[in-house]
Write an enzyme that holds these catalytic residues in place. Structure first.
Site: not given
Ligand code: THU
Length: 146
Positions: A56, A58, A69, A102, A105
């Site tokens: 991830n 941000e 993902e 989420c 994804c």
């Molecule tokens: N996040 C993911 O990388 N994958 C998911 O399936 C859910 C959330 C990340 C996004 C963000 O950086 C952190 O988790 C909190 O939401």
């Protein structure tokens, strides 16, 4: 309930976990997540068993955050994987119960992954969760006109 289908999924997901979880863990260590503190790593298995990683990423403009993902899927596509050529995706999050991907994804997975692909979510504390694209997102949006 026991069934051959269930046995196949559990047997195959166990093999995938042994192979992919260490890589997803490494990828999660490279997460850029100063705002949530959540570190997520993902690995895809493509044609010829090629692996691609994502984490991830941000941003101070929070809505621009990229999930691990979709990051892994975009990397796989950029490296030459094609729609339907990815047979598995494993996701791992630190210090978390096995996260469930989420909605955004799920939509992207349902378009790019093979129909019978395994989507596996692992954590340090809980039993892995296993889905197919269809069980994660039944009846996804598509531009196919039927
Ligand atoms: N996040 C993911 O990388 N994958 C998911 O399936 C859910 C959330 C990340 C996004 C963000 O950086 C952190 O988790 C909190 O939401």
């Amino acid at each position: 309930m026991w069934s051959w289908g269930h046995y196949w999924v559990m047997n195959n997901s166990q093999k995938l976990i042994e192979r992919l979880l260490p890589l997803a863990r490494d990828a999660s260590a490279r997460a850029y997540s100063p705002y949530s503190g959540v570190r997520v790593g993902a690995v895809t298995v493509g044609a010829d068993d090629t692996l691609h990683l994502g984490c991830n990423v941000e941003n101070a403009s929070y809505g621009l955050t990229q999930c691990a993902e979709r990051n892994a899927l975009a990397t796989a596509i950029a490296a030459g994987q094609t729609k339907g050529s990815i047979s598995a995706l494993l996701v791992y999050a630190t210090g978390f119960e096995s996260l469930t991907p989420c909605g955004a994804c799920r939509q992207v997975m349902s378009e790019l992954l093979a129909k019978d692909a395994l989507v596996i979510s692992c954590s340090d504390s809980q039993q892995p969760k296993v889905w197919t694209p269809e069980t994660l997102l039944p009846d996804p949006f598509t531009l196919d006109r039927k």
